[in-house]
Design an enzyme around this catalytic site. Structure first.
Site, PDB file in Angstrom:
ATOM      1  N   HIS A   1      14.632  24.020 -15.796  1.00  0.00           N
ATOM      2  CA  HIS A   1      13.201  23.699 -15.892  1.00  0.00           C
ATOM      3  C   HIS A   1      12.844  22.592 -14.892  1.00  0.00           C
ATOM      4  O   HIS A   1      11.863  22.708 -14.135  1.00  0.00           O
ATOM      5  CB  HIS A   1      12.878  23.246 -17.323  1.00  0.00           C
ATOM      6  CG  HIS A   1      11.467  22.774 -17.519  1.00  0.00           C
ATOM      7  ND1 HIS A   1      10.498  23.554 -18.113  1.00  0.00           N
ATOM      8  CD2 HIS A   1      10.850  21.611 -17.190  1.00  0.00           C
ATOM      9  CE1 HIS A   1       9.358  22.887 -18.143  1.00  0.00           C
ATOM     10  NE2 HIS A   1       9.545  21.705 -17.598  1.00  0.00           N
ATOM     11  N   GLU A   2      13.648  21.534 -14.870  1.00  0.00           N
ATOM     12  CA  GLU A   2      13.362  20.414 -13.967  1.00  0.00           C
ATOM     13  C   GLU A   2      13.646  20.783 -12.510  1.00  0.00           C
ATOM     14  O   GLU A   2      12.953  20.328 -11.600  1.00  0.00           O
ATOM     15  CB  GLU A   2      14.177  19.177 -14.377  1.00  0.00           C
ATOM     16  CG  GLU A   2      13.899  18.669 -15.784  1.00  0.00           C
ATOM     17  CD  GLU A   2      12.427  18.399 -16.060  1.00  0.00           C
ATOM     18  OE1 GLU A   2      11.680  18.084 -15.107  1.00  0.00           O
ATOM     19  OE2 GLU A   2      12.007  18.519 -17.223  1.00  0.00           O
TER      20      GLU A   2
ATOM     21  N   HIS B   1      10.653  22.252 -10.902  1.00  0.00           N
ATOM     22  CA  HIS B   1       9.712  21.216 -10.448  1.00  0.00           C
ATOM     23  C   HIS B   1      10.171  20.642  -9.107  1.00  0.00           C
ATOM     24  O   HIS B   1       9.403  20.536  -8.152  1.00  0.00           O
ATOM     25  CB  HIS B   1       9.672  20.052 -11.442  1.00  0.00           C
ATOM     26  CG  HIS B   1       8.906  20.310 -12.702  1.00  0.00           C
ATOM     27  ND1 HIS B   1       7.594  20.716 -12.714  1.00  0.00           N
ATOM     28  CD2 HIS B   1       9.266  20.186 -14.009  1.00  0.00           C
ATOM     29  CE1 HIS B   1       7.184  20.836 -13.963  1.00  0.00           C
ATOM     30  NE2 HIS B   1       8.182  20.524 -14.769  1.00  0.00           N
TER      31      HIS B   1
ATOM     32  N   ASP C   1       4.166  22.389 -15.088  1.00  0.00           N
ATOM     33  CA  ASP C   1       4.321  22.785 -16.485  1.00  0.00           C
ATOM     34  C   ASP C   1       3.194  23.709 -16.928  1.00  0.00           C
ATOM     35  O   ASP C   1       2.057  23.610 -16.455  1.00  0.00           O
ATOM     36  CB  ASP C   1       4.359  21.541 -17.381  1.00  0.00           C
ATOM     37  CG  ASP C   1       5.669  20.776 -17.233  1.00  0.00           C
ATOM     38  OD1 ASP C   1       6.714  21.435 -17.089  1.00  0.00           O
ATOM     39  OD2 ASP C   1       5.642  19.534 -17.226  1.00  0.00           O
TER      40      ASP C   1
END
Length: 902
Positions: free
Chosen positions: A155-156, A159, A166
């Site tokens: 998930h990170e 980014h 998000d």
């Protein structure tokens, strides 16, 4: 040969990030060169290293399947801090450092703050700065809250690497859909759950009730929480809730929820996360792998940070004789040795012209005698040609001769001359493992200098007309170990032109986070001035208290005894000469104590190179620890090769170039190009009149803290997340001043100064909101400029429709609103406009979508804004709405005075 090299370099470095020199490389579907660095303040714990390895190994497999068999993690370096014990398996780092790491492991500043997050404030598709995990997150079981650590890492990573955002929104957890249903802000809408309010909780059980609608907004009340079902069939999305077992994919164009009021839709114009990822450089290089047996488990290298080794490689060629360059270099080096370089560092010095000389082998900086030994060898005369490679070669020798490895050592290379042979030592530089910081002095410095910084992960600076430019550049080259309390901090750097026999006065605030090892320095160009410095308690320091260097460097220095007093320091300078002269004032300090985290300012451009007419963005981050500081004045000073200066006020308003309001990142577009070549960047951050505040709210761009799950019809709660109460969300910050240099950037293709045509449109409006007031709709937004976020737009075009897609896909044919009474305000101002939505009749259930463009002449029009929604609703008598995701979830709603950003 030189020309073709420049062209290749321009293409290679065109979109290099401005702040981080990441070493990540994608080769044959595998990521190499990932650096995970542990902060020196983190206590030694072998389990931390083991858990990092397990996290990345699991993430590699999860990433591979999430990217449809394209990408995985191959080689990862874990950087161990110097504060940990040495072990045989720990290797020596090369260019790896804490400050340039892709992932940092550090304690949060406050007790609430174990949410993993990515520092990301660029535009859609632009890489983030770093991922931050706390030791507590890595050492405790967070499986029910965030999902497995490997899933969180992916998930990170999305980014950090692909610049996506998000798909939830903690500030707007619900919205009204086109079907008039209340929906949780999420992607995809196939994820089901219930909406409840927790009335009372004791032990592990809670009494809940259905959510009620707010009579003003029509949305659910503030305490309403979406609780997902534990068992789902939806596979997306990783950017909403990676903790769900079924979630293994990113939202695609088919499953993307364009209506959700989340940052992904706002920043990427409603594009799906997968669409943005597919456009990334990584995906252009990687196609799906068909083999079944793959080495998806990464290889880990353990590196241990070493004592800081710095060798100064200084140009003393004939051109250094002009414009006082030799003097200015010596003043800056003196300041660097006395005030900036950390005690205990090893420092050497080489000077070069057409040949190079080792002036000092490595000397440990322990006391005054150590740096005096180096300063005594500073060049006093300039002459000869320029051979940068010979200077670098001798720099490496100075390090090796002192029984140190060039690997992980730093070289500070300063030159003002051209050298067409510089590429001949590129390979030697790569093999050395050294980090090379470059300072280009004047417009003729070798054009390939930045290549040395880029290939080694070093800083690059440019100084020219700004007389303090060299001092500011050297002040920025401090430790990269993550020991913030050891770093030197600039409080002031100012050049003052004073007429003969005149006084000039000034003030510098010293705040309570700093004050140790504080210096006040004055330099002059003709004659030493009279100096008077007074601390906040009235203690005075006179000219006789300042030490003047014996080498005639034309500088006087006062080291403030003990800890500098907190408050406003006042200085008075008298030009004793009959002629005008330039005086400079510099004040540096360090953290007040090893346990006090100082206020820090950093600055950079969005790109290290740009080709006109592409605009670039100036970013400045002002923080204490990891907490942002809000409500301050932040000013950027950008200087071109011809000495032309542009002063820009940076904003943290969530409009224009700024991604998120009140996150401590101050931004602004830069478009005032003044010819080609190098540009320097300096930023001044000031807190005045008690307006500054420390934000204690959680970071953006983080893995969602899941409150609990519904399993077999029963709600199973996770431990409550530590929250900051609204009345404690901000803390007052005293007045302070910080000055920092950003790295230089290079412009090409720009027209000559003064011959610009208007090529930049007004900026996109990103915060349009709408409310219904009687038979009128009231709009509010932040005004863009005539040129992106500068000046005043000429006019606004507002269009409305009853259908979301009409504005999203065919704005020009939607119904036009009469804006003849609307005159655009200055960029950054708040605009408010009311209109009657003719030809639509407003009645119960009416839903209208609105979007806006700003214009600058006939041919320059901004992008279409975010789409706002206004709905009129007369509330029914019932107090609740059925749960989201149940068979009844399509209950029709309409809202009085609703403000929704989509």
């Amino acid at each position: 040969m030189v020309l073709s090299l420049c062209v290749i370099l321009f293409l290679a470095f065109h979109l290099l990030p401005g702040m981080k020199s990441s070493m990540i490389n994608l080769n044959n579907n595998g990521y190499d060169g990932i650096v995970i660095a542990i902060n020196p303040s983190v206590p030694e714990d072998e389990k931390l290293i083991q858990n990092i390895k397990e996290m990345v190994s699991e993430a590699s497999t999860y990433l591979f399947h999430a990217t449809k068999r394209r990408l995985y993690f191959r080689n990862v370096s874990i950087l161990i801090p110097m504060t940990w014990k040495s072990k045989p398996e720990y290797l020596m780092p090369k260019q790896e450092s804490y400050d340039q790491a892709d992932v940092i492991v550090a304690n949060p500043y406050l007790k609430y703050g174990d949410d993993p997050y990515t520092l990301q404030y660029g535009q859609c598709g632009e890489k983030g700065q770093y991922i931050h995990f706390t030791p507590n997150f890595l050492l405790t079981n967070n499986l029910p809250i965030y999902g497995s650590r490997g899933r969180v890492f992916v998930h990170e990573w999305a980014h950090l690497r692909w610049g996506i955002f998000d798909e939830y929104n903690v500030d707007r957890p619900f919205y009204i859909s086109r079907r008039n249903t209340i929906e949780a802000t999420r992607c995809s809408t196939h994820i089901t759950g219930i909406n409840v309010v927790f009335k009372e909780c004791q032990g592990g059980s809670c009494i809940t009730r259905p959510c009620r609608r707010d009579s003003l907004t029509g949305l659910y009340e503030a305490k309403c929480t979406f609780i997902p079902e534990k068992s789902q069939t939806a596979k997306d999305s990783i950017m909403f809730m990676q903790s769900l077992n079924s979630v293994t994919e990113f939202c695609t164009a088919e499953t993307h929820n364009t209506e959700a009021p989340n940052l992904q839709n706002k920043m990427c114009n409603g594009r799906s996360t997968w669409d943005v990822i597919m456009d990334s450089d990584d995906f252009r290089k990687a196609s799906s792998i068909t083999e079944t047996d793959l080495p998806l488990r990464p290889t880990f290298s353990l590196l241990k940070a070493k004592q800081r080794v710095v060798c100064l490689v200084l140009d003393k060629s004939g051109s250094m004789d002009s414009e006082d360059r030799l003097f200015r270099m010596n003043q800056a080096v003196e300041l660097y040795l006395i005030q900036i370089i950390e005690k205990g560092s090893l420092v050497g010095m080489v000077t070069f012209e057409s040949f190079a000389t080792i002036q000092n082998y490595l000397t440990k900086i322990t006391d005054e005698n150590a740096y005096k030994e180096i300063m005594a060898k500073l060049p006093q005369a300039a002459g000869g040609g320029t051979s940068i490679c010979k200077g670098l070669t001798e720099g490496f020798q100075a390090i090796i001769h002192s029984n140190q490895s060039t690997s992980g050592s730093e070289i500070v290379l300063l030159t003002d001359g051209e050298d067409d042979q510089i590429s001949s030592c590129f390979e030697k530089v790569k093999q050395s493992g050294a980090i090379i910081h470059t300072i280009a002095l004047g417009p003729s410095a070798a054009k390939e200098l930045e290549t040395l910084s880029n290939m080694t992960g070093g800083y690059r600076f440019y100084a020219n007309k700004d007389i303090n430019g060299l001092i500011d550049a050297f002040s920025r080259i401090s430790t990269r170990s993550g020991s913030i309390t050891q770093q030197a901090i600039q409080l002031e750097s100012k050049a003052l032109t004073i007429t003969g026999k005149k006084w000039i006065n000034g003030t510098v605030p010293v705040d309570s986070t700093v004050g140790n090892d504080t210096f006040f320095v004055v330099t002059w160009t003709i004659q030493k001035p009279e100096i008077l410095l007074q601390d906040p308690k009235g203690t005075r320091y006179k000219t006789s208290d300042f030490k003047e260097d014996k080498l005639n460097i034309r500088s006087a220095r006062l080291r403030i005894p003990g800890i500098a007093e907190t408050g406003t320091w006042t200085y008075h300078l008298l030009n004793k000469d009959a002629k005008s002269q330039v005086l400079t004032v510099t004040m540096t300090t360090r953290a007040r104590s090893p346990t006090t985290l100082p206020v820090i300012a950093t600055a950079h451009m969005s790109q290290s190179t740009t080709h006109y007419p592409s605009p670039v963005i100036v970013y400045a981050q002002v923080t204490q620890g990891f907490l942002p500081i809000l409500g301050i004045n932040v000013t950027a000073i950008i200087e071109s090769e011809d000495g032309h200066q542009v002063i820009l006020e940076l904003w943290d308003n969530g409009a224009g170039a700024d991604t998120v309001k009140n996150d401590g990142i101050y931004s602004r577009y830069f478009t005032d190009f003044h010819g080609n070549g190098r540009y320097s960047l300096k930023v001044h951050a000031q807190a005045k009149k008690n307006t500054a505040r420390l934000s204690l709210r959680q970071q953006q761009n983080k893995a969602l803290y899941t409150p609990g799950y519904v399993e077999n019809g029963k709600i199973i709660l996770n431990p409550p997340r530590p929250e900051v109460k609204d009345d404690m969300a901000e803390a007052e910050v005293e007045d302070f001043s910080r000055l920092t240099s950003g790295e230089s950037f290079t412009v090409s293709g720009a027209p000559p100064a003064g011959s610009h045509t208007h090529v930049f449109p007004p900026g996109k409006i990103k915060d349009l909101e709408a409310t219904v007031k009687g038979d009128q709709i009231q709009l509010s937004w932040t005004a863009p400029g005539k040129v992106l976020d500068k000046g005043k737009a000429n006019s606004y075009i507002i269009r409305i429709s009853k259908h979301f897609q009409d504005l999203q896909e065919d704005f020009d044919n939607a119904t036009l609103v009469n804006t003849s009474s609307l005159t655009p305000k200055e960029a950054g101002s708040m605009e408010v406009f009311e209109f009657k939505p003719e030809p639509f009749k407003i009645e119960n259930g009416t839903k209208i979508y609105i979007a806006i463009q700003a214009t600058h002449g006939a041919n320059l029009t901004s992008e279409v804004s975010n789409i706002a929604q206004a709905i009129l609703f007369i509330p029914p008598q019932e107090s609740s709405v059925p749960d989201l995701g149940t068979k009844n979830s399509a209950t029709s709603l309409a809202i009085l005075g609703l403000a929704v950003v989509l």
